[in-house]
Design a protein around this motif. Structure first.
Motif, PDB file in Angstrom:
ATOM      1  N   VAL A  22       0.842  -1.199   0.000  1.00  0.00           N
ATOM      2  CA  VAL A  22       0.000   0.000   0.000  1.00  0.00           C
ATOM      3  C   VAL A  22       0.877   1.248   0.000  1.00  0.00           C
ATOM      4  O   VAL A  22       0.615   2.224  -0.722  1.00  0.00           O
ATOM      5  CB  VAL A  22      -0.949   0.006   1.218  1.00  0.00           C
ATOM      6  N   ILE A  23       1.919   1.224   0.805  1.00  0.00           N
ATOM      7  CA  ILE A  23       2.826   2.371   0.894  1.00  0.00           C
ATOM      8  C   ILE A  23       3.542   2.593  -0.435  1.00  0.00           C
ATOM      9  O   ILE A  23       3.672   3.732  -0.903  1.00  0.00           O
ATOM     10  CB  ILE A  23       3.847   2.157   2.023  1.00  0.00           C
ATOM     11  N   ILE A  24       4.015   1.523  -1.051  1.00  0.00           N
ATOM     12  CA  ILE A  24       4.705   1.648  -2.336  1.00  0.00           C
ATOM     13  C   ILE A  24       3.764   2.208  -3.400  1.00  0.00           C
ATOM     14  O   ILE A  24       4.147   3.088  -4.188  1.00  0.00           O
ATOM     15  CB  ILE A  24       5.276   0.287  -2.764  1.00  0.00           C
ATOM     16  N   MET A  83       7.645  12.965   2.729  1.00  0.00           N
ATOM     17  CA  MET A  83       7.147  11.764   3.392  1.00  0.00           C
ATOM     18  C   MET A  83       5.739  11.998   3.921  1.00  0.00           C
ATOM     19  O   MET A  83       4.903  11.092   3.923  1.00  0.00           O
ATOM     20  CB  MET A  83       8.088  11.352   4.526  1.00  0.00           C
ATOM     21  N   ALA A  84       5.442  13.219   4.357  1.00  0.00           N
ATOM     22  CA  ALA A  84       4.100  13.532   4.851  1.00  0.00           C
ATOM     23  C   ALA A  84       3.052  13.340   3.760  1.00  0.00           C
ATOM     24  O   ALA A  84       1.931  12.882   4.034  1.00  0.00           O
ATOM     25  CB  ALA A  84       4.061  14.969   5.374  1.00  0.00           C
ATOM     26  N   ASP A  85       3.406  13.679   2.511  1.00  0.00           N
ATOM     27  CA  ASP A  85       2.481  13.478   1.390  1.00  0.00           C
ATOM     28  C   ASP A  85       2.196  11.993   1.184  1.00  0.00           C
ATOM     29  O   ASP A  85       1.060  11.593   0.902  1.00  0.00           O
ATOM     30  CB  ASP A  85       3.082  14.049   0.103  1.00  0.00           C
ATOM     31  N   ILE A  86       3.246  11.197   1.332  1.00  0.00           N
ATOM     32  CA  ILE A  86       3.103   9.752   1.125  1.00  0.00           C
ATOM     33  C   ILE A  86       2.301   9.123   2.255  1.00  0.00           C
ATOM     34  O   ILE A  86       1.459   8.245   2.019  1.00  0.00           O
ATOM     35  CB  ILE A  86       4.491   9.111   0.988  1.00  0.00           C
ATOM     36  N   SER A 122      -1.227   7.184   1.646  1.00  0.00           N
ATOM     37  CA  SER A 122      -1.331   5.763   1.994  1.00  0.00           C
ATOM     38  C   SER A 122      -2.533   5.463   2.883  1.00  0.00           C
ATOM     39  O   SER A 122      -3.024   4.334   2.904  1.00  0.00           O
ATOM     40  CB  SER A 122      -0.051   5.303   2.697  1.00  0.00           C
ATOM     41  N   GLY A 123      -2.964   6.466   3.648  1.00  0.00           N
ATOM     42  CA  GLY A 123      -4.046   6.241   4.602  1.00  0.00           C
ATOM     43  C   GLY A 123      -3.604   5.516   5.851  1.00  0.00           C
ATOM     44  O   GLY A 123      -4.430   5.170   6.695  1.00  0.00           O
ATOM     45  N   LEU A 124      -2.289   5.284   5.993  1.00  0.00           N
ATOM     46  CA  LEU A 124      -1.739   4.612   7.168  1.00  0.00           C
ATOM     47  C   LEU A 124      -1.142   5.637   8.123  1.00  0.00           C
ATOM     48  O   LEU A 124      -1.021   6.819   7.799  1.00  0.00           O
ATOM     49  CB  LEU A 124      -0.666   3.609   6.730  1.00  0.00           C
ATOM     50  N   SER A 125      -0.771   5.173   9.274  1.00  0.00           N
ATOM     51  CA  SER A 125      -0.168   6.073  10.243  1.00  0.00           C
ATOM     52  C   SER A 125       1.276   6.379   9.867  1.00  0.00           C
ATOM     53  O   SER A 125       1.926   5.615   9.138  1.00  0.00           O
ATOM     54  CB  SER A 125      -0.203   5.455  11.641  1.00  0.00           C
ATOM     55  N   GLY A 185       3.776   6.193  11.822  1.00  0.00           N
ATOM     56  CA  GLY A 185       4.599   5.134  12.402  1.00  0.00           C
ATOM     57  C   GLY A 185       4.654   3.905  11.523  1.00  0.00           C
ATOM     58  O   GLY A 185       5.710   3.273  11.392  1.00  0.00           O
ATOM     59  N   SER A 186       3.525   3.563  10.906  1.00  0.00           N
ATOM     60  CA  SER A 186       3.498   2.391  10.033  1.00  0.00           C
ATOM     61  C   SER A 186       4.374   2.599   8.806  1.00  0.00           C
ATOM     62  O   SER A 186       5.121   1.701   8.397  1.00  0.00           O
ATOM     63  CB  SER A 186       2.056   2.101   9.601  1.00  0.00           C
ATOM     64  N   VAL A 187       4.304   3.788   8.214  1.00  0.00           N
ATOM     65  CA  VAL A 187       5.109   4.073   7.029  1.00  0.00           C
ATOM     66  C   VAL A 187       6.592   4.027   7.380  1.00  0.00           C
ATOM     67  O   VAL A 187       7.392   3.390   6.675  1.00  0.00           O
ATOM     68  CB  VAL A 187       4.738   5.442   6.430  1.00  0.00           C
ATOM     69  N   TYR A 188       6.967   4.662   8.481  1.00  0.00           N
ATOM     70  CA  TYR A 188       8.377   4.695   8.851  1.00  0.00           C
ATOM     71  C   TYR A 188       8.867   3.347   9.375  1.00  0.00           C
ATOM     72  O   TYR A 188      10.069   3.085   9.390  1.00  0.00           O
ATOM     73  CB  TYR A 188       8.630   5.800   9.887  1.00  0.00           C
ATOM     74  N   PHE A 189       7.966   2.499   9.801  1.00  0.00           N
ATOM     75  CA  PHE A 189       8.353   1.150  10.200  1.00  0.00           C
ATOM     76  C   PHE A 189       8.900   0.381   9.005  1.00  0.00           C
ATOM     77  O   PHE A 189       9.846  -0.393   9.120  1.00  0.00           O
ATOM     78  CB  PHE A 189       7.152   0.422  10.793  1.00  0.00           C
ATOM     79  N   HIS A 190       8.291   0.606   7.841  1.00  0.00           N
ATOM     80  CA  HIS A 190       8.711  -0.083   6.622  1.00  0.00           C
ATOM     81  C   HIS A 190       9.828   0.651   5.892  1.00  0.00           C
ATOM     82  O   HIS A 190      10.687   0.013   5.279  1.00  0.00           O
ATOM     83  CB  HIS A 190       7.513  -0.257   5.681  1.00  0.00           C
ATOM     84  N   PHE A 191       9.813   1.967   5.911  1.00  0.00           N
ATOM     85  CA  PHE A 191      10.783   2.757   5.145  1.00  0.00           C
ATOM     86  C   PHE A 191      11.288   3.913   6.001  1.00  0.00           C
ATOM     87  O   PHE A 191      10.494   4.753   6.437  1.00  0.00           O
ATOM     88  CB  PHE A 191      10.134   3.295   3.861  1.00  0.00           C
ATOM     89  N   ASP A 192      12.605   3.965   6.183  1.00  0.00           N
ATOM     90  CA  ASP A 192      13.149   4.952   7.109  1.00  0.00           C
ATOM     91  C   ASP A 192      13.465   6.292   6.464  1.00  0.00           C
ATOM     92  O   ASP A 192      13.879   7.229   7.152  1.00  0.00           O
ATOM     93  CB  ASP A 192      14.405   4.403   7.784  1.00  0.00           C
ATOM     94  N   SER A 193      13.276   6.425   5.140  1.00  0.00           N
ATOM     95  CA  SER A 193      13.559   7.693   4.478  1.00  0.00           C
ATOM     96  C   SER A 193      12.850   7.741   3.134  1.00  0.00           C
ATOM     97  O   SER A 193      12.413   6.711   2.602  1.00  0.00           O
ATOM     98  CB  SER A 193      15.067   7.861   4.261  1.00  0.00           C
ATOM     99  N   LYS A 194      12.757   8.935   2.572  1.00  0.00           N
ATOM    100  CA  LYS A 194      12.181   9.090   1.240  1.00  0.00           C
ATOM    101  C   LYS A 194      13.039   8.380   0.201  1.00  0.00           C
ATOM    102  O   LYS A 194      12.514   7.784  -0.753  1.00  0.00           O
ATOM    103  CB  LYS A 194      12.053  10.584   0.902  1.00  0.00           C
ATOM    104  N   GLU A 195      14.341   8.413   0.371  1.00  0.00           N
ATOM    105  CA  GLU A 195      15.239   7.746  -0.565  1.00  0.00           C
ATOM    106  C   GLU A 195      15.005   6.237  -0.570  1.00  0.00           C
ATOM    107  O   GLU A 195      14.943   5.605  -1.632  1.00  0.00           O
ATOM    108  CB  GLU A 195      16.689   8.043  -0.206  1.00  0.00           C
ATOM    109  N   ALA A 196      14.891   5.652   0.609  1.00  0.00           N
ATOM    110  CA  ALA A 196      14.650   4.216   0.698  1.00  0.00           C
ATOM    111  C   ALA A 196      13.322   3.840   0.043  1.00  0.00           C
ATOM    112  O   ALA A 196      13.210   2.811  -0.631  1.00  0.00           O
ATOM    113  CB  ALA A 196      14.656   3.780   2.165  1.00  0.00           C
ATOM    114  N   LEU A 197      12.334   4.679   0.233  1.00  0.00           N
ATOM    115  CA  LEU A 197      11.029   4.422  -0.375  1.00  0.00           C
ATOM    116  C   LEU A 197      11.094   4.583  -1.889  1.00  0.00           C
ATOM    117  O   LEU A 197      10.506   3.791  -2.640  1.00  0.00           O
ATOM    118  CB  LEU A 197       9.994   5.377   0.223  1.00  0.00           C
TER     119      LEU A 197
END
Length: 223
Positions: A32-34, A51-54, A58-61, A63-75
């Protein structure tokens, strides 16, 4: 397509997602995040996207987004890897149903344009490739994806040019890939506020580009 399929390139050595052993729910959240990030990057570009836009898309929290991806570059790396894999697979499926040689070369642009029609985020590939190629940590990764796409096209050109002298399949494939990415960028710049007009411009210019490729490959003297 008969030759050995290119192996998917390795991502750069940084965390782009959760470690092995994630749950099916976690994998679904990651997807979903991707998907959300692909939409945001396609709309805003890498530099303007936050990252706030993403998180919002995503509709997720957060914390959930950063749990999977620690930066905009990684995403961005994860998005580009996933979308590029889907792109190459889609082209291969479309071309595998066409006879090798000239018919397959003639089917290349329609296959690529069909993928654009079916995926509103298709513009994200060239945008992210360029953005990541300009960063030291991700330059080799972006280059490896571009090389893989060139190899796919070169195989089609090589088959179509069989028996014709003076056709450098890899050079032609580089022109094809670079030319199409350039057309996408130009169409997006000219019609930044109208995606439908950008697509129409891409199709029209693509037809001209296609005829040039045909003349170059199929017009070569038979050996």
């Amino acid at each position: 397509m008969t030759s050995r399929p290119a192996e998917a390139p390795d991502a750069p050595p940084r965390r782009v997602g959760r470690p092995r052993g994630r749950t099916s729910q976690g994998a679904a959240s990651r997807d979903v995040i991707i998907d959300a990030a692909a939409t945001v990057f396609a709309r805003l570009g890498y530099d303007r996207a936050r990252m706030a836009d993403i998180v919002e898309a995503s509709g997720l929290s957060k914390g959930s987004v950063y749990f999977h991806f620690d930066s905009k570059e990684a995403l961005a790396v994860a998005v580009l890897a996933a979308r590029h894999e889907r792109w190459v697979a889609g082209v291969r499926v479309a071309l595998d149903s066409v006879e090798p040689g000239e018919p397959r070369l003639r089917a290349l642009l329609p296959a690529v344009l069909a993928l654009h029609d079916g995926d509103p985020d298709a513009w994200v590939i060239s945008r992210l490739t360029w953005a990541l190629a300009n960063q030291d940590e991700t330059r080799a990764f972006a280059a490896s994806l571009t090389r893989r796409w060139i190899d796919v096209v070169a195989e089609v050109v090589r088959d179509a040019a069989a028996g014709r002298a003076g056709v450098d399949a890899e050079a032609v494939a580089t022109v094809v890939v670079g030319g199409f990415d350039g057309l996408k960028t130009t169409a997006a710049v000219l019609h930044s506020d109208d995606p439908a007009a950008a697509h129409d411009a891409l199709v029209a210019a693509g037809r001209v580009w296609e005829r040039m490729v045909f003349d170059l490959v199929l017009g070569a003297q038979a050996g």
